[in-house]
Design an enzyme around this catalytic site. Structure first.
Site, PDB file in Angstrom:
ATOM      1  CG  ASP A  55      -0.398  -0.194   2.441  1.00 25.24           C
ATOM      2  OD1 ASP A  55       0.859  -0.231   2.638  1.00 25.24           O
ATOM      3  OD2 ASP A  55      -1.204   0.099   3.611  1.00 25.24           O
ATOM      4  CB  SER A  56       4.407   1.550  -0.513  1.00 25.16           C
ATOM      5  OG  SER A  56       4.910   0.646  -1.053  1.00 25.16           O
ATOM      6  CG  ASP A  94       0.516  -4.019   2.352  1.00 22.75           C
ATOM      7  OD1 ASP A  94       0.703  -4.760   3.043  1.00 22.75           O
ATOM      8  OD2 ASP A  94       1.366  -3.051   1.973  1.00 22.75           O
ATOM      9  CE  LYS A 122       3.382  -5.995   3.800  1.00 26.72           C
ATOM     10  NZ  LYS A 122       3.024  -4.797   4.569  1.00 26.72           N
ATOM     11  CD  GLU A 124       0.778  -1.276   8.011  1.00 28.49           C
ATOM     12  OE1 GLU A 124       0.482  -0.517   8.940  1.00 28.49           O
ATOM     13  OE2 GLU A 124       1.099  -1.044   6.673  1.00 28.49           O
ATOM     14  CD  GLU A 191       8.264   0.112   7.191  1.00 28.26           C
ATOM     15  OE1 GLU A 191       7.252  -0.948   7.004  1.00 28.26           O
ATOM     16  OE2 GLU A 191       8.254   1.032   6.953  1.00 28.26           O
TER      17      GLU A 191
HETATM   18  O1  KIV Z   1       3.572  -0.969   1.919  1.00 30.79           O
HETATM   19  C1  KIV Z   1       4.728  -1.477   1.585  1.00 30.79           C
HETATM   20  O2  KIV Z   1       5.394  -1.208   0.558  1.00 30.79           O
HETATM   21  C2  KIV Z   1       5.353  -2.136   2.655  1.00 30.79           C
HETATM   22  C3  KIV Z   1       6.806  -2.276   3.003  1.00 30.79           C
HETATM   23  C4  KIV Z   1       7.339  -0.953   3.191  1.00 30.79           C
HETATM   24  C5  KIV Z   1       6.919  -3.144   3.451  1.00 30.79           C
HETATM   25  O3  KIV Z   1       4.480  -2.579   3.567  1.00 30.79           O
END
Ligand code: KIV
Length: 275
Positions: A55-56, A94, A122, A124, A191
């Site tokens: 989600d970056s 994510d 994934k 968090e 992280e």
């Molecule tokens: O969203 C993302 O790119 C991430 C990485 C920073 C691990 O979660």
């Protein structure tokens, strides 16, 4: 091994079993974020093990100032694009902010990502995620739990700060990791935690660990693609290295990253954090 026609590496699809075997045998796992088919294709040609549709993308693609505005529709769109460019890599996707705040909601949204092409989702968070991870796992959805600096909580954390410093915070992170593995988490991603804590966690948990700013002891490494190609809009975090320097092509940059992660050259001590 290369085919004569395409000059691309031919290898078997990477699965969760492959990643567990790599941990057991001490082979480092490589991961790069990707958001589209073309870069995914180049990463596959370079031989990457896993790809994270992070989600970056909210920051590096959309120009947002955090990951919070990213929606499940955004994540499905980019996951489907990555899937179309993928041949062998294991795809993590994510779950965006507030798409898994309740277990049933998480199941519905995780199903959308799996149908879009993810091999794993994934999420968090810490021990509060146990019930959700248990439900996803029981329904056959592999889960990666992202701990330490969790960017979706940036406002609660008071900024993008190193986590797990000091004995109390380190003990809590260890306990949360064990709780999530007991609930069914298949991979843990850490992280921005101290290098020594990354080592302790990796030696203690029975599942593969992937680190970003977590030192060189984790079972695998991930970097945001734009960071590792030196394309970023502002501050470059300490744990980033630009692999596109020295006149390399983009595919050569991916190959250099993969080679340095595999042989333990990257990350170096200068990319890590102290306890
Ligand atoms: O969203 C993302 O790119 C991430 C990485 C920073 C691990 O979660």
């Amino acid at each position: 091994m290369y085919s004569d026609k395409s000059q691309q590496k031919i290898s078997k699809p990477v699965t969760l079993s492959t990643l567990k075997k790599m941990k057991a045998e001490g082979e480092k796992i490589t991961c790069i974020t990707s958001y589209d088919a073309s870069f995914t294709h180049a990463m596959n040609a370079a031989g990457v093990d896993t790809i994270l549709v992070g989600d970056s993308l909210g920051m590096v693609i959309q120009g947002q100032d955090s990951t919070l505005p990213v929606t499940i529709e955004d994540m499905c769109y980019h996951t489907a694009a990555v899937k179309r460019g993928n041949t062998n890599a294991f795809i993590l996707a994510d779950m965006p902010f507030m798409s898994y705040s309740k277990p049933e909601q998480a199941l519905d949204n995780a199903a959308k990502l799996m149908q879009a092409g993810a091999s794993m989702v994934k999420l968090e968070g810490g021990s509060w995620l146990a019930e959700t991870i248990q439900l996803l796992s029981q329904r056959g959805i592999p889960v990666c739990a992202h701990l330490g600096l969790t960017p979706q909580s940036v406002h609660k954390l008071g900024g993008y700060k190193v986590q797990g410093k000091g004995d109390t915070a380190a003990d809590l992170l260890l306990q949360e990791s064990l709780d999530l593995v007991a609930a069914g988490a298949d991979i843990l991603l850490y992280e921005c935690i101290p290098t020594e804590l990354g080592k302790t966690l990796t030696e203690t948990v029975p599942v593969p660990t992937i680190g970003i700013g977590a030192g060189h002891h984790t079972d695998g490494q991930v970097l945001v693609m734009y960071d590792m190609l030196g394309v970023n809009l502002g501050h470059t975090p300490r744990f980033v290295k630009n692999f596109l320097s020295q006149g390399r092509s983009i595919q050569e940059a991916f190959e250099a990253y993969i080679s340095e992660v595999k042989d333990g050259t990257f990350p170096g001590p200068e990319h890590g954090f102290k306890s």
